[in-house]
Design a protein around this motif. Structure first.
Motif, short mmCIF file in Angstrom:
data_model
loop_
_atom_site.label_atom_id
_atom_site.label_comp_id
_atom_site.label_asym_id
_atom_site.label_seq_id
_atom_site.Cartn_x
_atom_site.Cartn_y
_atom_site.Cartn_z
N CYS A 181 2.50 -2.25 -6.20
CA CYS A 181 2.19 -1.04 -5.42
C CYS A 181 0.85 -0.49 -5.84
N LEU A 182 -0.02 -0.29 -4.86
CA LEU A 182 -1.34 0.28 -5.09
C LEU A 182 -1.64 1.29 -4.00
N LYS A 183 -2.46 2.26 -4.32
CA LYS A 183 -2.93 3.21 -3.31
C LYS A 183 -4.00 2.51 -2.45
N THR A 184 -4.16 2.98 -1.23
CA THR A 184 -5.16 2.43 -0.31
C THR A 184 -6.52 2.30 -0.97
N ALA A 185 -6.94 3.35 -1.67
CA ALA A 185 -8.27 3.37 -2.30
C ALA A 185 -8.44 2.28 -3.36
N GLU A 186 -7.33 1.76 -3.89
CA GLU A 186 -7.39 0.76 -4.96
C GLU A 186 -7.34 -0.68 -4.43
N ILE A 187 -7.13 -0.86 -3.14
CA ILE A 187 -6.91 -2.18 -2.59
C ILE A 187 -8.21 -2.80 -2.11
N GLY A 188 -8.46 -3.99 -2.60
CA GLY A 188 -9.61 -4.77 -2.16
C GLY A 188 -9.14 -6.09 -1.58
N PHE A 189 -10.02 -6.75 -0.86
CA PHE A 189 -9.69 -8.03 -0.25
C PHE A 189 -10.61 -9.07 -0.80
N ALA A 226 0.88 -1.18 0.00
CA ALA A 226 0.00 0.00 0.00
C ALA A 226 0.91 1.22 0.00
N GLU A 227 1.10 1.81 -1.16
CA GLU A 227 2.13 2.84 -1.34
C GLU A 227 1.90 4.09 -0.51
N ASP A 228 0.69 4.28 -0.03
CA ASP A 228 0.38 5.45 0.80
C ASP A 228 0.03 5.04 2.24
N ALA A 229 0.46 3.83 2.64
CA ALA A 229 0.18 3.35 3.99
C ALA A 229 1.42 2.73 4.63
N HIS A 230 2.59 3.25 4.25
CA HIS A 230 3.83 2.92 4.95
C HIS A 230 4.63 4.21 5.07
N THR A 231 5.48 4.25 6.09
CA THR A 231 6.17 5.51 6.38
C THR A 231 7.49 5.26 7.10
N CYS A 232 8.23 6.34 7.26
CA CYS A 232 9.50 6.34 7.99
C CYS A 232 9.79 7.78 8.41
N MET A 233 10.98 7.98 8.90
CA MET A 233 11.39 9.31 9.33
C MET A 233 12.46 9.84 8.38
N ASP A 234 12.67 11.16 8.39
CA ASP A 234 13.79 11.74 7.66
C ASP A 234 15.09 11.14 8.20
N THR A 235 16.09 11.01 7.33
CA THR A 235 17.42 10.59 7.76
C THR A 235 18.39 11.72 7.42
#
Length: 179
Positions: free
Chosen positions: A171-179, A139-148
C-alpha cells in the motif's frame, strides 16, 4: 548476490463507471479518488507504462448491462484510445477476462491497482494478482466505496488497506507511486 530484475508495472483501473460513481449512493471522497487516478494515468503514460481500464458488466436488464449509459467508463477519466479496456462479470478482474495472459504477453509483472469498490473488486483483484504471481501495489488513496449499513466507507477503506498491505499488496499513497 544478483539483484532481482526490475518490475514492469501497469496501471489497472477498476470499475470507474458512470453507474457506480454517479449512482444513487455516492462513493466516499469520489472526486479526490478520481483526481488521484488521473494523476496516476498521467504518470504511467509519461513512463510508458500501460494503462488498463476494467469495467464490470452486469446481466441484461441490470443498471450496468453492456452498452447501457451506466456501464460506460467515466468521461472524466483521462483515458485515450491507446489504453487497453477489459470487460468483466466477476469481482476478480482476472476471471474470464484474459487479463493475466495480456499482462504476461507484455512482460508486465506489477500492477498498480485503483478504482471501485474497495471491499469487492479491489480486494479480490489484489488477492488474485498475488496468487497469479503479479506484484500488486494498492494506491491506498485511490480506491473507494460507499457506506454500508454496517460500516462507513472510510472504515472499509482503512480496514482493506491494513488487511491487504504486506500479505497481498504494497500500500502506497498516490504521491509515492512511480512507474
Amino acid at each position: 548476490m544478483p539483484s532481482s530484475p526490475a518490475q514492469r508495472p501497469a496501471l489497472l483501473i477498476v470499475d470507474m463507471q458512470v453507474g457506480l460513481f454517479h449512482g444513487p449512493e455516492q462513493p466516499f471522497e469520489g472526486q479526490r479518488v478520481l483526481d488521484n487516478i488521473n494523476q496516476l494515468i498521467h504518470r504511467a503514460r509519461q513512463a510508458g507504462a500501460p494503462v488498463i481500464a476494467v469495467r464490470h458488466t452486469g446481466p441484461q436488464g441490470s443498471p450496468i448491462a453492456a452498452g447501457s449509459p451506466s456501464w460506460q467508463l467515466l468521461a472524466q477519466l483521462q483515458l485515450t484510445d491507446a489504453d487497453h479496456r477489459i470487460d468483466k462479470s466477476r469481482p476478480n478482474c482476472f476471471v474470464g477476462t484474459g487479463l493475466a495472459e495480456h499482462l504476461k504477453a507484455r512482460q508486465i509483472d506489477e500492477l498498480v491497482i485503483v478504482g471501485m469498490k474497495t471491499q469487492y473488486c479491489i480486494d479480490s483483484t489484489c488477492r488474485a494478482a498475488m496468487d497469479l504471481g503479479f506484484a500488486a501495489v494498492l494506491a491506498e488513496d485511490a480506491h473507494t466505496c460507499m457506506d454500508t449499513p454496517s460500516l462507513p466507507a472510510q472504515a472499509i477503506i482503512d480496514h482493506h488497506n491494513a488487511t491487504l498491505n504486506g500479505a497481498f499488496a504494497r500500500c502506497l499513497k498516490t504521491a509515492e507511486i512511480g512507474f
